[in-house]
Design an enzyme around this catalytic site. Structure first.
Site, PDB file in Angstrom:
ATOM      1  N   HIS A  26       0.774  -1.245   0.000  1.00  0.00           N
ATOM      2  CA  HIS A  26       0.000   0.000   0.000  1.00  0.00           C
ATOM      3  C   HIS A  26       0.802   1.290   0.000  1.00  0.00           C
ATOM      4  CE1 HIS A  26      -0.196  -0.135   4.737  1.00  0.00           C
ATOM      5  NE2 HIS A  26       1.019  -0.387   4.270  1.00  0.00           N
ATOM      6  N   HIS A  27       2.138   1.213   0.028  1.00  0.00           N
ATOM      7  CA  HIS A  27       2.943   2.441   0.055  1.00  0.00           C
ATOM      8  C   HIS A  27       3.430   2.882  -1.325  1.00  0.00           C
ATOM      9  CE1 HIS A  27       2.907   2.436   4.368  1.00  0.00           C
ATOM     10  NE2 HIS A  27       3.609   1.326   4.468  1.00  0.00           N
ATOM     11  N   GLY A  28       3.249   2.049  -2.341  1.00  0.00           N
ATOM     12  CA  GLY A  28       3.746   2.394  -3.670  1.00  0.00           C
ATOM     13  C   GLY A  28       3.019   3.594  -4.261  1.00  0.00           C
TER      14      GLY A  28
ATOM     15  N   ASP B 287      -0.930   5.060   2.797  1.00  0.00           N
ATOM     16  CA  ASP B 287      -0.776   6.346   2.104  1.00  0.00           C
ATOM     17  C   ASP B 287      -0.875   6.249   0.588  1.00  0.00           C
ATOM     18  OD1 ASP B 287       1.634   4.916   2.112  1.00  0.00           O
ATOM     19  OD2 ASP B 287       2.896   6.711   2.189  1.00  0.00           O
TER      20      ASP B 287
END
Length: 387
Positions: free
Chosen positions: A133-135, A175
């Site tokens: 989920h941070h990519g 994010d």
């Protein structure tokens, strides 16, 4: 016989590997699957191989220049200076051979799960290899090269015209997914996570509510360090139910990081297996209440890959398949197989010991603060409801 759920898996998913000492280790998927097999909770027919995401699918979210850079880096054809501009070759995301191929398989696994659910073949699909989920669209971040959830959400929108509710219970703020849809009123993101005051990526404040047409469709519940089960579960259950009632999705996609656990080496929360057993139940109920059972679940964080992740992730599958078996002791065959691989003593039971850690001195203060944070986060939809 039609199964309600599928489990997306291939040994190739383990090729997403930065190096021997990196905390992100996809061996945890294999260890989880082995646990499910040892308790006869999964059949071969339920295990579906992932496909690789196409270039066109990756470009639903990611920039062409970035995809080119990832591909070049994985074949040793990218300079250090250029790589760092894309977040590659850092301590978090070191370059490894065939990086693009391994990463696009993770994305394709989530797309495979999406197609199985949206085509009506099954109601639920679990892809533990996903949840990165941070990519970002043009940059790697926080162990994540491509963002499979963001790509899958856009894919669900374009192919199926779906309104998607994304629920993230990883200890780190989701994010990358939030920013991908920050101005989109047809995607609602909810992230319950440890406050960014002490933890990467430092975002996920309650004031991050979206922008433009997407304002009011981003929800964050940043809890205090050392939060325990009762407070964590209250935040998760209350927020998940109220946001789902507000948004009324066509499908839910849950990110199931297992790093909120007390044992996790990278975070500061005090959650136990009690929470990891309960959260999939809440997601399951929401899916059947609002979207005819359509539920896609992915993995995410989780860095105690022996004592925590296998049990936490197995609970998702057990819930998806309505497994009512009374499981108390972990199978000795599983414990004996994997114990030689770790110096940590493997647990012998599914549940954690009630005295897992010493009492938290500020428990009441932390719980009250989290309650206030939850109320502030949900205030916009509660105020609409009370009009």
């Amino acid at each position: 016989m039609k199964d309600e759920s599928v489990f997306i898996y291939s040994p190739e998913l383990l090729n997403y590997k930065f190096n021997q000492h990196h905390p992100f280790n996809q061996l945890r998927i294999q260890v989880t699957l082995d646990l499910l097999e040892k308790v006869d909770a999964i059949q071969n027919r339920q295990i579906i191989s992932p496909r690789r995401a196409t270039q066109e699918e990756l470009l639903l979210i990611h920039d062409q220049d970035y995809v080119n850079a990832v591909t070049s880096a994985g074949h040793g054809n990218l300079s250090t200076e250029v790589a760092e501009n894309y977040g590659l070759g850092t301590e978090d995301t070191p370059i490894f051979f065939n990086m693009h191929e391994a990463s696009s398989l993770l994305v394709g696994g989530t797309l495979t799960a999406a197609d199985y659910v949206m085509s009506g073949k099954v109601r639920h699909a679990l892809h533990l290899g996903g949840g990165l989920h941070h990519g970002f669209s043009g940059k790697a971040s926080g162990f994540c090269i491509y963002n499979d959830s963001s790509v899958a959400i856009r894919y669900l929108q374009e192919k199926y015209g779906a309104r998607v509710l994304y629920i993230d219970t990883d200890a780190h703020h989701g994010d990358g997914v939030q920013w991908s849809f920050y101005d989109d009123p047809n995607v609602c993101t909810l992230s319950i996570h440890e406050t960014g005051r002490y933890l990467f990526p430092g975002t996920g404040n309650i004031t991050e509510r979206g922008q433009g047409q997407g304002y009011g469709f981003s929800f964050n519940v940043p809890v205090d360090a050392f939060t325990e089960d009762d407070s964590w579960l209250n935040c998760c259950k209350t927020a998940m139910i109220e946001v789902a009632e507000f948004f009324k999705p066509d499908v839910i996609l849950t990110q199931n990081g297992a790093d909120a656990h007390y044992y996790d080496p990278l975070t500061h929360l005090s959650v136990t297996m009690k929470s990891f057993k309960e959260i999939p139940k809440i997601a399951h109920e929401i899916a059947h209440q609002f979207c005819d059972g359509r539920w896609i679940a992915v993995g995410g964080g989780g860095y105690d890959i022996w004592r925590v992740v296998p049990r936490a992730w197995a609970y998702i599958w057990l819930e998806m398949t309505d497994n009512k078996s009374e499981l108390s002791e972990l199978p000795s065959s599983w414990v004996n197989k994997w114990q030689p691989y770790t110096s940590d003593k493997l647990p012998l039971r599914w549940e954690d010991d009630e005295q897992l850690y010493p009492p938290i001195p500020r428990r009441a203060e932390i719980s009250e603060k989290n309650k206030q944070t939850l109320e502030k986060s949900l205030y916009p939809i509660r105020s609409i409801k009370n009009k």
